[in-house]
Structure formats: structure tokens, C-alpha cells
Write a protein that holds these residues in place. Sequence first.
Motif, mmCIF file in Angstrom:
data_model
loop_
_atom_site.group_PDB
_atom_site.id
_atom_site.type_symbol
_atom_site.label_atom_id
_atom_site.label_comp_id
_atom_site.label_asym_id
_atom_site.label_seq_id
_atom_site.Cartn_x
_atom_site.Cartn_y
_atom_site.Cartn_z
ATOM 1 N N GLY A 18 0.802 -1.230 0.000
ATOM 2 C CA GLY A 18 0.000 0.000 0.000
ATOM 3 C C GLY A 18 0.826 1.266 0.000
ATOM 4 O O GLY A 18 1.935 1.315 -0.532
ATOM 5 N N ASP A 19 0.254 2.293 0.646
ATOM 6 C CA ASP A 19 0.835 3.640 0.576
ATOM 7 C C ASP A 19 1.972 3.836 1.572
ATOM 8 O O ASP A 19 1.968 3.251 2.657
ATOM 9 C CB ASP A 19 -0.233 4.691 0.922
ATOM 10 C CG ASP A 19 -1.386 4.688 -0.047
ATOM 11 O OD1 ASP A 19 -1.308 3.972 -1.071
ATOM 12 O OD2 ASP A 19 -2.370 5.408 0.229
ATOM 13 N N LEU A 20 2.865 4.705 1.181
ATOM 14 C CA LEU A 20 3.788 5.277 2.159
ATOM 15 C C LEU A 20 2.937 6.243 2.981
ATOM 16 O O LEU A 20 2.184 7.032 2.414
ATOM 17 C CB LEU A 20 4.867 6.044 1.394
ATOM 18 C CG LEU A 20 5.972 6.724 2.148
ATOM 19 C CD1 LEU A 20 7.015 5.693 2.544
ATOM 20 C CD2 LEU A 20 6.624 7.774 1.283
ATOM 21 N N ASP A 21 3.012 6.164 4.283
ATOM 22 C CA ASP A 21 2.178 7.062 5.084
ATOM 23 C C ASP A 21 2.983 7.646 6.225
ATOM 24 O O ASP A 21 3.170 7.025 7.261
ATOM 25 C CB ASP A 21 0.952 6.300 5.626
ATOM 26 C CG ASP A 21 -0.083 7.269 6.175
ATOM 27 O OD1 ASP A 21 0.293 8.425 6.472
ATOM 28 O OD2 ASP A 21 -1.260 6.881 6.296
ATOM 29 N N LEU A 22 3.525 8.822 5.984
ATOM 30 C CA LEU A 22 4.303 9.480 7.023
ATOM 31 C C LEU A 22 3.605 10.764 7.450
ATOM 32 O O LEU A 22 4.223 11.804 7.603
ATOM 33 C CB LEU A 22 5.718 9.758 6.520
ATOM 34 C CG LEU A 22 6.489 8.469 6.243
ATOM 35 C CD1 LEU A 22 7.704 8.727 5.402
ATOM 36 C CD2 LEU A 22 6.888 7.793 7.536
ATOM 37 N N CYS A 289 0.364 12.851 -1.858
ATOM 38 C CA CYS A 289 1.445 12.795 -2.842
ATOM 39 C C CYS A 289 1.302 11.564 -3.738
ATOM 40 O O CYS A 289 1.220 10.436 -3.231
ATOM 41 C CB CYS A 289 2.793 12.756 -2.114
ATOM 42 S SG CYS A 289 4.169 12.565 -3.263
ATOM 43 N N PRO A 290 1.279 11.753 -5.053
ATOM 44 C CA PRO A 290 1.108 10.596 -5.959
ATOM 45 C C PRO A 290 2.268 9.599 -5.857
ATOM 46 O O PRO A 290 2.092 8.423 -6.178
ATOM 47 C CB PRO A 290 1.048 11.236 -7.346
ATOM 48 C CG PRO A 290 1.631 12.606 -7.190
ATOM 49 C CD PRO A 290 1.387 13.024 -5.776
ATOM 50 N N LEU A 291 3.437 10.075 -5.425
ATOM 51 C CA LEU A 291 4.584 9.157 -5.336
ATOM 52 C C LEU A 291 4.588 8.362 -4.025
ATOM 53 O O LEU A 291 5.410 7.463 -3.839
ATOM 54 C CB LEU A 291 5.895 9.928 -5.488
ATOM 55 C CG LEU A 291 6.043 10.668 -6.818
ATOM 56 C CD1 LEU A 291 7.381 11.391 -6.887
ATOM 57 C CD2 LEU A 291 5.901 9.724 -8.000
ATOM 58 N N ALA A 292 3.687 8.727 -3.117
ATOM 59 C CA ALA A 292 3.511 7.940 -1.888
ATOM 60 C C ALA A 292 2.385 6.917 -2.074
ATOM 61 O O ALA A 292 2.353 5.885 -1.415
ATOM 62 C CB ALA A 292 3.196 8.854 -0.709
ATOM 63 N N LYS A 293 1.465 7.208 -3.006
ATOM 64 C CA LYS A 293 0.313 6.322 -3.247
ATOM 65 C C LYS A 293 0.822 4.987 -3.808
ATOM 66 O O LYS A 293 1.512 4.948 -4.816
ATOM 67 C CB LYS A 293 -0.621 7.002 -4.254
ATOM 68 C CG LYS A 293 -1.914 6.291 -4.472
ATOM 69 C CD LYS A 293 -2.966 6.899 -3.579
ATOM 70 C CE LYS A 293 -4.233 6.062 -3.538
ATOM 71 N NZ LYS A 293 -4.853 6.076 -2.206
ATOM 72 N N GLY A 294 0.499 3.918 -3.148
ATOM 73 C CA GLY A 294 0.913 2.588 -3.623
ATOM 74 C C GLY A 294 2.419 2.393 -3.643
ATOM 75 O O GLY A 294 2.945 1.534 -4.356
#
Length: 796
Positions: A18-22, A289-294
Motif C-alpha cells: 500500500g501507501d507510504l504514510d508518514l 502525494c502521488p509518489l507515496a500512493k501505492g
Amino acid sequence: MQYLVAVRALCAFTAKHGDLDLRFTPAPSAQEGIAGHVLVASRRGGDYQTEVSLQGDYKELCVRGRADGYDPVQNQLEEVKTFRGDLHRMADNRRALHWAQVKIYGWLLCREKNLDDINLALVYLDIASLQETTLAEHFTASSLQAYFEAQCERFLAWARQELLHRETRDASLTALQFPHAGFRAGQHDLASAIYKASLAGQCLMAQAPTGIGKTIGTIFPLLKATPGRQLDKLFFLAAKTPGRALALDALARLRQGATALPLPLRVLELVAKTKACEHPDKACHGDACPLAKGFYDRLPQARSQAVSHAAAGGLLDKAALRALALSHKVCPYYLSQDLLNWSDVVVCDYNYYFDSSALLHGQTVANAWRVSVLVDEAHNLLERARKMYSATLSQAQLQDVHDTAPAAVRRALERLNLSFDSLQRQQTQAYQVYDELPAPLLKALQQTITTITDFLAANPTRMDAALQDFYFEALHFSRMADSFGEHSMLDLTLQHEPAGDARRDGWGDAGGATLCIRNVVPAPFLSPRLAAAQSVALFSATLSPRKFYTDTLGLPASAGWIDVQSPFMARQLRVEVVSDVSTRWQHRDDSLEPIAALMARQYAQAPGNYLTFLSSYDYLQKLAAFFRAHHPHIPMWEQTPRMDEAARDDFLARFTADGQGIGFAVLGGSFAEGIDLPGKRLIGAFIATLGLPQVNPVNEQIKARMAANFGGSRGYDYAYLYPGLQKVVQAAGRVIRTTSDEGVIYLIDDRFMRADIQALFPAWWQVRHHKARGTPQRRAAHPGPAQETFKSLDAP
Ligand code: SF4
């Protein structure tokens, strides 16, 4: 061959999706985490076991780790996680990762104790309320075994290629050839010392002159020592960007020159998040952020392509990583952090290893990596480390934050401000040093941190840059206060507001104040970091006196030393000490005319490119104005404060091989070290300062603190003399860059005549005595006994 993997690393590889979530949720500190684990254990029965070491094999894998706790009475294995904020907001993929870890531990324990089943529990401890939330499930041993084996299978292909990579890497390094026809003079001595120190697991200081090829002369021997020492990684730490570029260039040449066997070395460049981020206006989570999505779904492909790119001969530098990350639609910064695990050489700034929360040092300890560290231009480490371990709290910043702060934290900020007010009301001077930390202010600071922490934890999507910046500075200050000692000093500086500046109601009645914990001796902070590496080599052209750096940087008593002989000949460089000019503050106006005349005379004798170094912008502007007025035919250009990169490039671009003119710069600034102007690009330098730090209350306190740490006689030398002369020698080092260069240096100040000062000059210099106002004379290298006391050097 077996591949050893920690449970955490295995799960991070196989169970993150899934996503990067910071999203900004303040995590508990390491100390809070440890205290939380102790608290949970204290609430359990007497049979409860903590830190249960577990290990199990699967094919080539050896999986091991330590489970947080096991209760044999209830047959329950627990994984404890401390948190802050709302547990329901925890991302699903994080919870899944926690379950993966406890299930792996569960199987390892069932296997070890021959259990048929077990209860597994995730225990979440809220660090604010100290309440536990337990999620427990019952599992059979067979289901856990199946889970364990499935996770291992998912990692196995990667582990096999990692084993193969290590084997081929080490075979190639063993066969690695030096990429040039031969070593330069001095380069072999340096390389040999680094190699031996690495094999001996020693810390080494290497003073080696510019121009011998230090970068490749240090990287090559360390790579050669890597197979024998079974090193996992080599860290090349640079003080500035050009140092990183030189290291990457040297590594690229090593790979191109590897004729015996191709060199499948994975070289990673780490850059700051601000420089790698593609969406600086966004937050680091999938909703923003689209680069964190997935991110974690696409990470395996990006990771695989990165190692293929390296295997094919490419560097994983900033540009390559960006291209690679964008082609897989993942964040380049967080991709580089993952690739740190799989890299052989990491090139980055000092702070990645030395600062208080350094990524490389933290990972080295957590993963028990065997690393060797190279510290480039190591004379910079003292100043850089002092900054890393100093902290400031400013009332002005506090007031600014208060203006825009949410209502929930304002009261805490006001209480902190009141503590500031009361502290400064007790102070009668503008600047005062304190022996002890002010307890009421620290208490108010802790309350403020707790209030902001709780607020940010409850509002994780809120973007409040000013509040977050203040929060990080407050946390850093609090950490530095916890470790306050003889190595640092505490001072309060009052800045009184100008008359007529209206104060805000209820916001104090005194002027702003700045409380500063200034680190003076970073040794206690650096030494554990140095000790965490298998070997460390610190190298620079100016590491003298050896004891000064050993003391202040915390090098072990066993640290080795090599002073590589310069390849340059005395005849290449005319060193003229100008003894009839004083550059002391009170003599500066008088010095303008003789210095300008001297420069013009030298320029007339040998037109070409010169650099003139002064102690401050004020002095620089005065001399430049005088010079322009009296010698308008000589081209000149000046350094100005806060030049941007383009302006710095323009300044340097004037130094062409067929150019002529004089660049004016400040000593210790951008043009006083780290620039390379070989041949006719620079044929001389005028250095009209000893580089001594300004005599002011702060530096006087540093002197006192140095004396307290290292003995009274060293106070002045460590605070003023050595840092100053180090800058002079660095600046002078701009003139001769190759064995075919020729040039001249004028050291302008009568104090340069002193024997104790000349003892700090490079051994290959032959010093002459010069009169700016009279006929030049020749004289011997050393002028005899000092004519002045140290005290006179103190004069501004
Ligand atoms: S691109 Fe920037 S905002 Fe997006 S995840 Fe990376 S660092 Fe965060």
C-alpha cells in the motif's frame, strides 16, 4: 552459504503493502519506547519473559530476532508497540506489518518449545495515557509454520541473489586493480596506511596534501580490504557537495578500470529530502502525494531495477535514482532509504552518520552491519559536529509561533515565554553564561512539547510549518539539555527591542532573549559513532596539530596517524611573510595602503589570477574600495555575503587560464577551501589575516571551556590559534594544485613571523621575510624565538 535476516527486515520486505504514510504523528522517542516496554512487562506476572531471543532456518535463510514478551502461563506471545494519538488512525498496512512480525515470532517460539498452538497479541501502549489496547488471536503452530514459510519463500529469491552478489562483489574487489598506471607521489603511502588500518580495525587520521588524489587513494584501499574484513558497507562522508561528486567520480573510474573482473558495486548517493522531493508542497502520504500512493506495491520493481542498473555498471546517484523512481512512480527519497539496505558504498553528507539521529549510524547499530567509514576533509568535522550538538531556543521565534498557533497550544507557549521573561529579568548583562540549566524554563519547555505533541498527534493532517519547525527545535533543545555537560556551555543573550516598538498585550515586558546550548567539544557524541564502525579514516590536507583533532573529535587513544609527504617542491611556491603590516582591528585602516601597494606590485611583476583573503566582509570592502581607487587598471571582483550558487560560479568563472585579475574573498568562506584552480587559473594569494576567531564573549567562553577540558595552556590554542591557522593553510592550499603549478603566497601580518605560528605551516614551505614598505629580503625558514606573547594575539 546462509543468509541471515532479522524478523523486522524480513517482514519489512515481504509484508509491507500500500501507501507510504508518514503523516506527521509524533512518534514516541527511543527513551519513551524503552520505558513503555518496561512498564508493560512490570504489569505482567512473575513468569513473564522479556526480550525472548528466537531463531529458525528455512532453506538458505536464517531468521532471527527478539520477541518483546512471553507469558508461559497464558501461553501468550506479545509484541509491544508504543504510540501517541488516535490508535484508530493507524494505517492498515502498518497494523498488518505488526501482525506479520508477531506471527513470525509465534512460529519460532512454537518450534523452539514444541508447542501445538499459541496466543499472539499486539499490545499498543498509549504513551500519553499509559493505557494498553491488546489485540489477541489464537493460532495453531501449523498455520504459523505455513505463514513463516510463505514469507521466507517470498524473500528467498532476493536473498539468493544477494548472496550471489556478495560473492561476486568480493571476488571482484579481491581482483580490483588501481585504475591508473601508477600511484602518485604520496598516494601509495596514504592508500597503504588506510588499507592496514582497515585490516587492523583501527581509526586513522591521515594528513595528506592536496593534489595526490586523496579520494581514490582512500576508497581504493578500503574496497580492497572489504572481502578480508567481511564488510557489509563502506560509507564515504563528505562535508560538502563537491566532495560527494569527487567520490562518485572516483567510484565510476574504479568501475571502468576494473579490467580483471567487472565490478558489480552498488554505489548509492544519499541527498537531503528537500533536494530529492518531487512534491515539496505536499505531505508524505498517499492522499496527498502521488509518489507515496501505492509506494510499497511498486517498490519491489523499483528496487529490482535499481540493483540491475548497478549490476550493469550504473551509479545510483541523485540523477539516476530520480529517473528510476519516477519511471516506477515512487518517491526518490524513500526509494533511496530502502536501497541503503542493499548498497555496498554510500556517499553522503557527514550528518547521515554523525548527527544525533543519524540514519546510517542508527541502521548500522540496528542491523549490526559491519561498516568502514571514510571522513573526507575531516578538518570540517569539528565545526559541523558542534552545530549538530548545539541547540537554540529563541523568544522571537516563540512569539512568531504564538501569533499563528492553534488555541490548544497557545497557553503552553505563553507559559514558556513567561519562563523566558523571568530568566532574562534576573540577567543584568546582554550576554551571560550559566553553569546550570534553568529548571523552571526546562519544565515549561517539557510541558510545551507535550502539549504540541498531543495536538499534532490528534491532528495528523494539519500542515503548520512554523509550529512543526518550533516543535523540532524544542525537541532538539530538550535532548541536548538531557546530555548537557562539560562538553557544552549554556548562555542567554538579550536582544532589547528598539524604543517605540509596541509589545503585544500579555506577551512579556522585556526584550527578546535567545537561550543557547553551545557544544564546544563534540568528542563525547562522536566517539560512540566512531566506535560503531569496523574502521574509520579521517583525512584532510590540514589535520594538525594531531592532538587538537584527537581531543576534540573523540578519537580513541589507539588511533593511528600518517602525515603524507607533499609531492610539491619548495621551489614551486614562494611563501612571503610580510612583517611590517598589522591586520589587527585597530590597525586595519593603516594597513590598506601597504597591502594594496604590495598586491599591485606583485601583479605588475607577474600578471595573472590572484585571490586575496580578508578576515571579514567589512575589511574586504574597505580594501577593495581602496584598491579600486588607487589601481583602477587591475581587474578585480569581490565575494559578497550570501552569494547563491550562480553568483559563486560567476566568481570562479573569472579564473580562466588566460585570465588576469584579483578576486577578493573572506577567509573561511566558499572560496577559501574546496575549490580547485590548477595551473594558470590561480598563481598567487594574499592572505591578510591569521584567521583567528573574533575575540568576543562567546569565544572567550569557548576558550575557558577548552581550558577546562584539556588543560589551561590549551584554551587559547584550541579556541583561537589552531582553528585560525587551519583556515590560513587551507586558503594558501588553493595556489599549488599539481606538481607543475608555480605560485606565490603573501602572509600579511607581523604575527606570521612567530615561530610557534610558523610551526603550524606545512613542512614543505620555505618561508621568506618580506617588507611591504621596503625592499624585500631573503631570510631563513624560521625566524627564531617568538617576539610576542599569546596575549598580544588576543587583541582584536
Ligand atoms: S515526493 Fe516528496 S512529498 Fe512525496 S513522498 Fe516523496 S518526499 Fe514526500
